[in-house]
Design a protein around this motif. Sequence first.
Motif, PDB file in Angstrom:
ATOM      1  N   ALA A  35     103.716  49.628  10.882  1.00  0.00           N
ATOM      2  CA  ALA A  35     103.956  49.991  11.785  1.00  0.00           C
ATOM      3  C   ALA A  35     105.296  50.729  12.129  1.00  0.00           C
ATOM      4  CB  ALA A  35     103.235  49.926  12.962  1.00  0.00           C
ATOM      5  N   ASP A  36     106.034  49.480  12.216  1.00  0.00           N
ATOM      6  CA  ASP A  36     107.800  49.854  11.842  1.00  0.00           C
ATOM      7  C   ASP A  36     108.601  51.162  11.755  1.00  0.00           C
ATOM      8  OD1 ASP A  36     109.791  49.165  14.260  1.00  0.00           O
ATOM      9  OD2 ASP A  36     110.838  48.387  12.186  1.00  0.00           O
ATOM     10  N   THR A  37     108.062  50.808  10.106  1.00  0.00           N
ATOM     11  CA  THR A  37     108.683  51.371   9.273  1.00  0.00           C
ATOM     12  C   THR A  37     108.106  53.121   9.578  1.00  0.00           C
ATOM     13  OG1 THR A  37     108.381  50.167   7.608  1.00  0.00           O
ATOM     14  CG2 THR A  37     109.127  52.079   6.876  1.00  0.00           C
ATOM     15  N   LEU A  38     106.724  53.633   9.482  1.00  0.00           N
ATOM     16  CA  LEU A  38     106.354  54.588  10.333  1.00  0.00           C
ATOM     17  C   LEU A  38     106.928  54.903  11.828  1.00  0.00           C
ATOM     18  CD1 LEU A  38     103.426  54.391   9.568  1.00  0.00           C
ATOM     19  CD2 LEU A  38     104.038  55.576   8.733  1.00  0.00           C
ATOM     20  N   ALA A  39     107.165  54.414  12.363  1.00  0.00           N
ATOM     21  CA  ALA A  39     107.803  54.174  13.689  1.00  0.00           C
ATOM     22  C   ALA A  39     109.099  54.623  13.002  1.00  0.00           C
ATOM     23  CB  ALA A  39     107.570  53.234  14.637  1.00  0.00           C
ATOM     24  N   ARG A  40     110.354  54.351  12.397  1.00  0.00           N
ATOM     25  CA  ARG A  40     111.697  54.478  12.497  1.00  0.00           C
ATOM     26  C   ARG A  40     111.616  55.766  11.651  1.00  0.00           C
ATOM     27  NH1 ARG A  40     113.509  52.122   7.737  1.00  0.00           N
ATOM     28  NH2 ARG A  40     112.355  50.888   7.339  1.00  0.00           N
ATOM     29  N   THR A  41     110.791  56.886  10.882  1.00  0.00           N
ATOM     30  CA  THR A  41     110.027  57.384   9.678  1.00  0.00           C
ATOM     31  C   THR A  41     109.838  58.392   9.727  1.00  0.00           C
ATOM     32  OG1 THR A  41     109.500  56.234   8.221  1.00  0.00           O
ATOM     33  CG2 THR A  41     111.906  55.949   8.041  1.00  0.00           C
ATOM     34  N   LEU A  42     108.779  58.561  10.426  1.00  0.00           N
ATOM     35  CA  LEU A  42     108.319  59.605  11.196  1.00  0.00           C
ATOM     36  C   LEU A  42     108.909  60.967  11.020  1.00  0.00           C
ATOM     37  CD1 LEU A  42     104.872  58.557  12.041  1.00  0.00           C
ATOM     38  CD2 LEU A  42     105.393  59.523   9.658  1.00  0.00           C
ATOM     39  N   LEU A  43     109.190  60.784  12.678  1.00  0.00           N
ATOM     40  CA  LEU A  43     110.046  61.249  12.911  1.00  0.00           C
ATOM     41  C   LEU A  43     111.685  61.681  13.437  1.00  0.00           C
ATOM     42  CD1 LEU A  43     107.958  62.100  16.492  1.00  0.00           C
ATOM     43  CD2 LEU A  43     107.265  63.333  14.528  1.00  0.00           C
ATOM     44  N   SER A  44     112.356  61.242  12.519  1.00  0.00           N
ATOM     45  CA  SER A  44     112.831  60.876  11.526  1.00  0.00           C
ATOM     46  C   SER A  44     114.459  62.118  12.053  1.00  0.00           C
ATOM     47  CB  SER A  44     113.772  60.156  11.058  1.00  0.00           C
ATOM     48  OG  SER A  44     114.987  60.012  10.649  1.00  0.00           O
ATOM     49  N   PRO A  45     115.039  61.721  12.980  1.00  0.00           N
ATOM     50  CA  PRO A  45     115.503  60.425  13.155  1.00  0.00           C
ATOM     51  C   PRO A  45     115.065  60.229  14.794  1.00  0.00           C
ATOM     52  CG  PRO A  45     117.295  62.411  14.163  1.00  0.00           C
ATOM     53  CD  PRO A  45     116.035  62.614  13.065  1.00  0.00           C
ATOM     54  N   LYS A  46     114.504  61.181  15.551  1.00  0.00           N
ATOM     55  CA  LYS A  46     113.833  60.472  16.918  1.00  0.00           C
ATOM     56  C   LYS A  46     112.689  58.738  16.781  1.00  0.00           C
ATOM     57  CE  LYS A  46     112.038  62.031  20.150  1.00  0.00           C
ATOM     58  NZ  LYS A  46     112.719  62.168  21.229  1.00  0.00           N
ATOM     59  N   GLU A  47     112.865  58.300  17.307  1.00  0.00           N
ATOM     60  CA  GLU A  47     111.993  56.960  16.556  1.00  0.00           C
ATOM     61  C   GLU A  47     110.647  56.942  18.138  1.00  0.00           C
ATOM     62  OE1 GLU A  47     112.992  53.086  16.459  1.00  0.00           O
ATOM     63  OE2 GLU A  47     114.211  53.602  15.384  1.00  0.00           O
ATOM     64  N   ILE A  48     109.588  57.115  17.384  1.00  0.00           N
ATOM     65  CA  ILE A  48     108.286  56.660  18.168  1.00  0.00           C
ATOM     66  C   ILE A  48     108.465  55.583  18.851  1.00  0.00           C
ATOM     67  CG2 ILE A  48     105.554  57.136  18.003  1.00  0.00           C
ATOM     68  CD1 ILE A  48     106.515  58.658  15.327  1.00  0.00           C
ATOM     69  N   GLN A  49     107.477  54.650  19.833  1.00  0.00           N
ATOM     70  CA  GLN A  49     107.842  53.541  20.748  1.00  0.00           C
ATOM     71  C   GLN A  49     106.678  53.267  19.340  1.00  0.00           C
ATOM     72  OE1 GLN A  49     109.755  52.522  22.692  1.00  0.00           O
ATOM     73  NE2 GLN A  49     110.622  54.222  21.949  1.00  0.00           N
ATOM     74  N   LEU A  50     107.051  51.512  18.795  1.00  0.00           N
ATOM     75  CA  LEU A  50     106.128  50.524  17.900  1.00  0.00           C
ATOM     76  C   LEU A  50     104.464  50.585  18.426  1.00  0.00           C
ATOM     77  CD1 LEU A  50     106.115  49.057  16.285  1.00  0.00           C
ATOM     78  CD2 LEU A  50     107.235  47.424  16.592  1.00  0.00           C
ATOM     79  N   GLY A  51     104.362  50.299  19.573  1.00  0.00           N
ATOM     80  CA  GLY A  51     103.806  49.938  20.645  1.00  0.00           C
ATOM     81  C   GLY A  51     102.122  51.460  19.854  1.00  0.00           C
ATOM     82  N   ILE A  52     102.579  52.831  20.814  1.00  0.00           N
ATOM     83  CA  ILE A  52     102.080  53.470  19.982  1.00  0.00           C
ATOM     84  C   ILE A  52     101.459  53.785  18.401  1.00  0.00           C
ATOM     85  CG2 ILE A  52     102.280  56.228  20.162  1.00  0.00           C
ATOM     86  CD1 ILE A  52     104.828  56.501  22.519  1.00  0.00           C
ATOM     87  N   VAL A  53     102.626  53.251  17.889  1.00  0.00           N
ATOM     88  CA  VAL A  53     102.485  53.675  16.504  1.00  0.00           C
ATOM     89  C   VAL A  53     101.275  52.372  16.057  1.00  0.00           C
ATOM     90  CG1 VAL A  53     102.881  53.661  14.165  1.00  0.00           C
ATOM     91  CG2 VAL A  53     104.394  54.466  15.471  1.00  0.00           C
ATOM     92  N   THR A  54     101.307  51.071  16.853  1.00  0.00           N
ATOM     93  CA  THR A  54     100.262  50.691  15.982  1.00  0.00           C
ATOM     94  C   THR A  54      98.579  50.033  17.142  1.00  0.00           C
ATOM     95  OG1 THR A  54     101.054  48.908  18.078  1.00  0.00           O
ATOM     96  CG2 THR A  54     101.869  48.368  15.923  1.00  0.00           C
ATOM     97  N   ALA A  55      98.809  50.865  17.540  1.00  0.00           N
ATOM     98  CA  ALA A  55      97.290  51.408  18.531  1.00  0.00           C
ATOM     99  C   ALA A  55      97.172  52.687  17.905  1.00  0.00           C
ATOM    100  CB  ALA A  55      97.607  51.214  19.787  1.00  0.00           C
ATOM    101  N   PHE A  56      98.387  53.516  16.912  1.00  0.00           N
ATOM    102  CA  PHE A  56      97.382  54.567  16.352  1.00  0.00           C
ATOM    103  C   PHE A  56      96.491  54.402  15.800  1.00  0.00           C
ATOM    104  CE2 PHE A  56      97.755  59.234  16.242  1.00  0.00           C
ATOM    105  CZ  PHE A  56      97.607  59.590  17.395  1.00  0.00           C
ATOM    106  N   ILE A  57      97.260  53.291  14.263  1.00  0.00           N
ATOM    107  CA  ILE A  57      96.261  53.104  13.159  1.00  0.00           C
ATOM    108  C   ILE A  57      95.376  52.610  13.873  1.00  0.00           C
ATOM    109  CG2 ILE A  57      97.196  52.350  11.151  1.00  0.00           C
ATOM    110  CD1 ILE A  57      99.813  52.860  11.310  1.00  0.00           C
ATOM    111  N   GLY A  58      96.232  51.283  13.813  1.00  0.00           N
ATOM    112  CA  GLY A  58      94.555  50.085  14.919  1.00  0.00           C
ATOM    113  C   GLY A  58      93.243  50.800  15.043  1.00  0.00           C
TER     114      GLY A  58
END
Lengths: 340, 282
Positions: free
Chosen positions: A302-325
């Motif tokens: 989740a964190d790897t996605l959070a830092r790379t998906l919209l690089s150089p902007k970061e997505i907040q990790l809590g959003i990614v974990t819920a979005f996938i989970g």
Amino acid sequence: MRRKLYGYGGGALLLLGASVLLALSIGSAGFPPAKVWSILLHQLAPGGAEPPWTALEEAIIVQVRLSRVVLAVLVGACLALAGAGFQGVLRNPLADPYTLGVASGSSIGAAFLILFGLQTFIGMYSIPIVAFGTGVLTLLAVFWLARTQGRLGVETLILSGVVVQAFLSAFVSYMVSLSQGVVNEILFWLMGSLSKRNWGHVSMLVPFVAIGLPVLLYYARALNLFVIGERPAAHLGVRVERTKLIVLLASTLLTAAAVSVSGVIGFVGLVVPHVIRLMVGPDYRLIVPLSAIGGGIYVLWADTLARTLLSPKEIQLGIVTAFIGAPFFGYLLKRRKASI
Amino acid sequence: MIEATELTKTIGGRRVLGPVSFELPAKGMYGVIGPNGAGKSTLLSLLSGVLAPDSGHLSLRGRPSTDYRPRELARWVAVLEQDGLPRTTFSVREVVEMARFPFQNWLGDEPGDPASLVAEALRSAGLEPFADRRMDRLSGGERQRVALAKVIAQQPELILLDEPTTFLDIGYQVQLLDTVRAWQRRQSLTVVAVLHDLNLAAQYCDRLLVVKDGAIVAEGTPEQVVTTEMIRSVYGTDAIVLPHPVSGRPQVLLQPATASPPTAGLPSAATDLPTGSEVAYE
């Protein structure tokens, strides 16, 4: 049981190792996995010939990425372990690390510091230290509310947690609304993130995992007996109240530690133990260790996605974990139709 | 085996038991009977160590009950409860294996051969064909048999039954108590059973304790205890007591206030309504 543990555990550890390696080579400055390997090996056994990489490359891998990857794995392990512990004691499929209000409690401390610009008043780790403190105070308040005649009733505990959480969340929201210039910073902290962390944060989590994991493993067999009921467990020689108290305490400390370094990362503690349970069955001797590894893998990706998906902007990790989970959990629920 | 002196227990400000004194020698099947709320289950909880007495002295196998650590006690005392085991995703065998908990170290290992103990328990409860089935796929009666197999696998010397037949049909009731009594006789165990059903209690137990309002009001063999007078004074109802045609044990026939001999054909309202209805409701 043993064979299952070694099979699944070995597989999960391999997956974790591969994930770490892969996550290390993903980022704005791309590294081939082979280079990552040699840099890591060089750290373990320094010396030999002049290495074929620059000091900057080494610093990116070791100081920036490796610390973040390790932190992600530890945060995931803390939350998933805590989730397994809470579900074991509360015997409620909706129980997760935040059920007893610890997240709101930690948020109060963090939001207060951010609101008044006190982020560094006792050094660079002010937020984690204060957030951990207010999280633990919250737990004490919940225990005090729920304790009747020396017993901790499961339903009373859940209700006390809900009450305290509602109260504290209102307080946090009020602080968010008070701050004008820094609204985003509090909100971002609440949504969880692992950016701008370092080895210091890692070393804050290590003791919690190092103590929490063995404690929960020790009580795994008692948690199995709780599945058939507290009274039958007592008849088999389990000290019910003591076991509940210790498992809840260990799980809450793990949660408070994770939240204080990373903010509120949702869904890990709820979903990972359930997914493990769907895969290997109801035995906590398997659920506890596999949740720790599974939580690590989950937050790492989740964190790897959070830092790379919209690089150089970061997505907040809590959003990614819920979005996938959430969708993944829904899929499992629908497909297995197993009782959880 | 069990010696109780002046035991009392207060729960929520109400004295639910005591003071009671009794002695139950080893190797017998004892029944505890009495009306709802008399303190029978509290008595059993004191014997199992789940509750500690407020005052008085309880000795188990010659040692004060409070001296035992819970695990120590669980190595020779087992409890079978009325509501059986919940529907879980554990398999029957896994649940029966849980009985070995008090004998295991923290890794879950124990000396000896637990697997054959578990297999033997499954066999004596007639559960071999179900061994790998999940608990949530069994009926209530089958789950109660799993609970029995679990108690057997615990290898206790003292077995406490808390109304184990409450939710079972008569076939399962007899099957369960037959299994328990055969096991008790074979291994010279001690069984203390709280039973609601006076007929089952009289059939299966060697001695009966009658509990009312937290006190023991009668004690003796079924023949001595199960009488019309006892039932009237303890349960406040009239009943007919007859010897069982085969075993000779006393059996209770309930007598509704409006009971009358059967008449040929359909009963007519005019003849069947009691004339003195105040008698019926007194």
